[in-house]
Write a protein that holds these residues in place. Structure first.
Motif, PDB file in Angstrom:
ATOM      1  N   LEU A 127     -23.543 -18.151  28.205  1.00 40.05           N
ATOM      2  CA  LEU A 127     -23.551 -18.343  26.749  1.00 40.05           C
ATOM      3  C   LEU A 127     -22.685 -19.540  26.361  1.00 40.05           C
ATOM      4  O   LEU A 127     -23.003 -20.257  25.402  1.00 40.05           O
ATOM      5  N   GLU A 128     -21.604 -19.746  27.091  1.00 35.72           N
ATOM      6  CA  GLU A 128     -20.734 -20.900  26.820  1.00 35.72           C
ATOM      7  C   GLU A 128     -21.358 -22.184  27.364  1.00 35.72           C
ATOM      8  O   GLU A 128     -21.416 -23.206  26.687  1.00 35.72           O
ATOM      9  N   LEU A 129     -21.859 -22.134  28.593  1.00 29.46           N
ATOM     10  CA  LEU A 129     -22.391 -23.334  29.242  1.00 29.46           C
ATOM     11  C   LEU A 129     -23.639 -23.883  28.558  1.00 29.46           C
ATOM     12  O   LEU A 129     -23.849 -25.087  28.500  1.00 29.46           O
ATOM     13  N   PHE A 130     -24.477 -22.978  28.026  1.00 30.43           N
ATOM     14  CA  PHE A 130     -25.770 -23.405  27.508  1.00 30.43           C
ATOM     15  C   PHE A 130     -25.782 -23.634  26.005  1.00 30.43           C
ATOM     16  O   PHE A 130     -26.840 -23.813  25.404  1.00 30.43           O
ATOM     17  N   TYR A 187     -31.141 -30.148  29.572  1.00 27.93           N
ATOM     18  CA  TYR A 187     -30.438 -29.056  30.260  1.00 27.93           C
ATOM     19  C   TYR A 187     -29.411 -29.660  31.212  1.00 27.93           C
ATOM     20  O   TYR A 187     -29.732 -30.033  32.343  1.00 27.93           O
ATOM     21  N   LYS A 188     -28.171 -29.747  30.752  1.00 35.63           N
ATOM     22  CA  LYS A 188     -27.136 -30.462  31.495  1.00 35.63           C
ATOM     23  C   LYS A 188     -25.975 -29.565  31.935  1.00 35.63           C
ATOM     24  O   LYS A 188     -24.909 -30.049  32.277  1.00 35.63           O
ATOM     25  N   ALA A 189     -26.205 -28.249  31.919  1.00 32.15           N
ATOM     26  CA  ALA A 189     -25.097 -27.339  32.209  1.00 32.15           C
ATOM     27  C   ALA A 189     -24.651 -27.382  33.662  1.00 32.15           C
ATOM     28  O   ALA A 189     -23.468 -27.246  33.963  1.00 32.15           O
ATOM     29  N   PHE A 190     -25.599 -27.593  34.601  1.00 30.59           N
ATOM     30  CA  PHE A 190     -25.275 -27.531  36.022  1.00 30.59           C
ATOM     31  C   PHE A 190     -25.331 -28.918  36.658  1.00 30.59           C
ATOM     32  O   PHE A 190     -26.381 -29.565  36.629  1.00 30.59           O
ATOM     33  N   PRO A 191     -24.242 -29.362  37.264  1.00 28.07           N
ATOM     34  CA  PRO A 191     -24.292 -30.633  37.997  1.00 28.07           C
ATOM     35  C   PRO A 191     -24.955 -30.477  39.362  1.00 28.07           C
ATOM     36  O   PRO A 191     -25.159 -31.451  40.073  1.00 28.07           O
ATOM     37  N   TYR A 233     -32.508 -18.849  28.566  1.00 27.89           N
ATOM     38  CA  TYR A 233     -31.483 -18.653  27.534  1.00 27.89           C
ATOM     39  C   TYR A 233     -31.836 -19.403  26.257  1.00 27.89           C
ATOM     40  O   TYR A 233     -31.626 -18.893  25.144  1.00 27.89           O
ATOM     41  N   SER A 234     -32.360 -20.619  26.389  1.00 24.46           N
ATOM     42  CA  SER A 234     -32.725 -21.408  25.219  1.00 24.46           C
ATOM     43  C   SER A 234     -33.808 -20.714  24.400  1.00 24.46           C
ATOM     44  O   SER A 234     -33.731 -20.641  23.166  1.00 24.46           O
TER      45      SER A 234
END
Length: 532
Positions: free
Chosen positions: A43-46, A222-226, A303-304
């Motif tokens: 919820l925080e990351l996305f 979608y940039k939450a995960f490197p 999630y989106s």
């Protein structure tokens, strides 16, 4: 003196009025939202892909508890939702999981299988009678003498049955083989709008047949995960066979179906418009798609899209019943089914060994060991199932062998296997000295369905069964999943509470706000922030 008395009376009158006005009205509608595998860190990351009126609105305007704790092993959606709605552990409510092992039949069955009741739009014969204690919704029905309406919508059978309870009007789930809304003849009210939905040519069943799931927006957003290396988009074909609807219940369209059908019934049945409060239970999906990396575009898209469904739900409730007249509580099932396939592939050429625990070998060797001690009269080990060893109780009884003794010998032998962290016997769990570990396993124990040994494996070991083609390998992980709980609407004051609460505290808190009794298995007090 008269002036003093007059002043005191005035003060007491004002205080009394203030106290009365601070008491919240009983909500006309309660909506219980359980999001399967919801993670607080996601919820925080996305948040970059969320609108202002979905998850963000819940987090900003609701009473948010940082984390929820389920204090028992082998957590899944069924045992989690049962704990949320009963305020008790499996030891009391009896739901250890979606499935259970029946020793007498030597087979795994659905926990809610009940041959006494036929299915509506389904071949499944089920009922909620496996729940041993009352639920929030059961208590509401009893308090209102049956005048409150209770409905549930969920992707899966157990989710729907538990959240509607034994006294609900009806429980609806999506059938694995037809894709239509299904129920059981245990409930007498298959609401007409749901039947109408099933007959529609544009329903869920029609929509997902031969459907491709593609991202709802550009994956570059979608940039939450490197860790996502691919810059290409994704697409998953739902197919046109018996797996179609099972797969479709793990993509965003399933949440749209739950929200849409539930809101239609909300409107048509005029829930929240009568003297007695009504209850609507919804279960959404927020887990990953099978065979996809944990660090994927897919989970961000889920999630989106779910954020949009939350926004539509809140807007609909606000326009119909009014949020001030509605209590909404949002919970997670407290676990996450991690995907290990990419990790295994990436490490296949490395020097790091892959640790495996072979269930079938453990069964065979333990049986040979017990034969050497107690004789070759039969199979002493009945089954290794979900981390538990079931011994042959009939054989043990016929040979007049102490159950405690044979459990201890079996536990001592299994504890020597590579990868085994510890082994606990059911006798220890029931009769041993109290300690936090024993309490943890006792909470998840039922004498009707649990085994003789509880086997705890070391983290990182893969569970394998070479003799069962249907067995799905699973990696052992002690994941610390942050699972928030949110109370929203009904004039609840916004706040962030940075502490972990017990899952068993939710039901007493909801029933406190509704001014009804707690479920009969609940022992906890209401959360102090909700006491007025």
């Amino acid at each position: 003196m008269i002036r003093i008395l007059t002043s005191l009376v005035a003060v007491l009158t004002i205080t009394s009025v203030q106290a009365q006005t601070s008491v919240h009205e009983v909500p006309k509608l309660v909506i219980g939202i359980t999001i399967d595998q919801l993670r607080g860190d996601y919820l925080e990351l996305f948040q970059g892909s969320f609108s202002e009126r979905g998850f963000k609105r819940l987090l900003n305007e609701g009473l948010v508890y940082q984390n929820i704790k389920f204090d028992f092993p082998n957590l899944d959606d069924a045992s989690a939702i049962a704990t949320i709605y009963t305020g008790a552990s499996p030891f009391y409510h009896g739901i250890v999981g979606n499935k259970k092992y029946i020793v007498a039949k030597r087979q795994e069955v659905s926990t809610f299988t009940d041959e006494a009741f036929l299915g509506n739009y389904t071949q499944d014969k089920v009922s909620p009678l496996a729940i041993k204690t009352s639920t929030i919704t059961d208590e509401l029905k009893m308090a209102s003498q049956g005048k409150s309406d209770v409905y549930s919508f969920a992707p899966q059978i157990a989710q729907a049955l538990i959240s509607s309870g034994k006294r609900g009007n009806s429980a609806f789930w999506i059938d694995d083989y037809t894709g239509k809304w299904a129920s059981t003849t245990y409930y007498k009210d298959f609401y007409w709008s749901v039947d109408q939905d099933n007959r529609s040519t544009t329903n869920f069943a029609s929509k997902v047949w031969s459907m491709y799931w593609r991202p709802s927006k550009e994956v570059s957003t979608y940039k939450a995960f490197p860790y996502e290396q691919s810059e290409s988009s994704f697409q998953h074909f739902m197919g046109g066979d018996k797996q179609t609807y099972i797969l479709a219940k793990q993509i965003p369209v399933v949440n749209e179906n739950v929200r849409s059908s539930a809101m239609t019934l909300l409107s048509k049945a005029e829930l929240g418009k009568r003297t007695n409060p009504d209850f609507l239970s919804l279960t959404f999906y927020a887990g990953n798609f099978p065979g996809v990396s944990d660090y994927s575009y897919e989970i961000q898209d889920i999630y989106s899209c779910l954020d949009k469904e939350i926004e539509k739900l809140l807007d609909e409730v606000e326009m119909t019943v009014g949020l001030k007249n509605t209590l909404i509580f949002v919970t997670s099932t407290g676990y996450y089914n991690s995907s290990e396939h990419t990790t295994s592939t990436a490490l296949s050429n490395s020097n790091i060994p892959e640790n495996k625990f072979y269930v079938n070998r453990c069964e065979a060797l333990l049986n040979m060991y017990l034969m050497a001690i107690y004789g070759r009269d039969g199979q002493w080990v009945d089954k290794f199932y979900k981390g538990q060893v079931y011994l042959n109780r009939e054989l043990i009884k016929s040979k007049n062998i102490s159950l405690q003794e044979i459990q201890e010998k079996a536990a001592e032998f299994v504890s020597e296997f590579t990868g085994v962290q510890e082994v606990y016997t059911s006798y220890q769990i029931q009769h041993g000295q109290w300690n936090p570990v024993m309490e943890y396993y006792k909470n998840g124990y039922t004498k009707e369905n649990s085994g003789d040994l509880f086997v705890e494996l070391q983290p990182g070991y893969k569970i394998v069964n070479e003799q069962d083609a249907s067995f799905k390998e699973k990696q052992t992980r002690n994941n610390a999943i942050v699972s928030p709980v949110i109370f929203f609407g009904n004039n609840i004051k916004p706040a962030r509470i940075r502490r972990t609460i017990k899952a068993t505290e939710i039901a007493p808190s909801v029933t406190y706000i509704m001014r009804i009794r707690s479920p009969n298995g609940a022992k906890e007090e209401p959360l102090p922030e909700l006491i007025w």
